[in-house]
Design a protein around this motif. Sequence first.
Motif, PDB file in Angstrom:
ATOM      1  N   PRO A 164       0.854  -1.185   0.000  1.00  0.00           N
ATOM      2  CA  PRO A 164       0.000   0.000   0.000  1.00  0.00           C
ATOM      3  C   PRO A 164       0.892   1.237   0.000  1.00  0.00           C
ATOM      4  O   PRO A 164       1.879   1.287   0.713  1.00  0.00           O
ATOM      5  N   ARG A 165       0.565   2.185  -0.830  1.00  0.00           N
ATOM      6  CA  ARG A 165       1.299   3.451  -0.939  1.00  0.00           C
ATOM      7  C   ARG A 165       2.639   3.316  -1.632  1.00  0.00           C
ATOM      8  O   ARG A 165       3.395   4.280  -1.707  1.00  0.00           O
ATOM      9  N   GLU A 166       2.995   2.124  -2.142  1.00  0.00           N
ATOM     10  CA  GLU A 166       4.254   1.987  -2.861  1.00  0.00           C
ATOM     11  C   GLU A 166       4.188   2.842  -4.123  1.00  0.00           C
ATOM     12  O   GLU A 166       3.238   2.773  -4.881  1.00  0.00           O
ATOM     13  N   GLY A 167       5.180   3.645  -4.338  1.00  0.00           N
ATOM     14  CA  GLY A 167       5.229   4.496  -5.514  1.00  0.00           C
ATOM     15  C   GLY A 167       4.498   5.820  -5.359  1.00  0.00           C
ATOM     16  O   GLY A 167       4.492   6.639  -6.272  1.00  0.00           O
ATOM     17  N   TRP A 168       3.875   6.048  -4.195  1.00  0.00           N
ATOM     18  CA  TRP A 168       3.125   7.287  -3.996  1.00  0.00           C
ATOM     19  C   TRP A 168       4.033   8.505  -4.052  1.00  0.00           C
ATOM     20  O   TRP A 168       3.671   9.532  -4.603  1.00  0.00           O
TER      21      TRP A 168
END
Length: 84
Positions: free
Chosen positions: A49-53
């Motif tokens: 979750p939120r990877e690359g955000w």
Amino acid sequence: METKIRKIGNSLGVVLSRSVLMATELKESDRVVISSQQGKIVIEKARLPREGWAEMIMQAKEEEERFFPEELENKFDQEEWTWE
């Protein structure tokens, strides 16, 4: 790589070779997403979750600055606009 489907407890599974794991940068305990696409089994590393955000936010900020520069002055703003 060719392998057999094997019985693992009450399930079936496949063993991935070291070369496949190295090529895909998967390691023990990595989470994966398994799906079928056009009759093929696809195994992909699960994204956190939120990877690359952070990268997406920076890209959005750059695009915003390109489309909405801080200095949007024009003749009306400089000469005609007044606060009353």
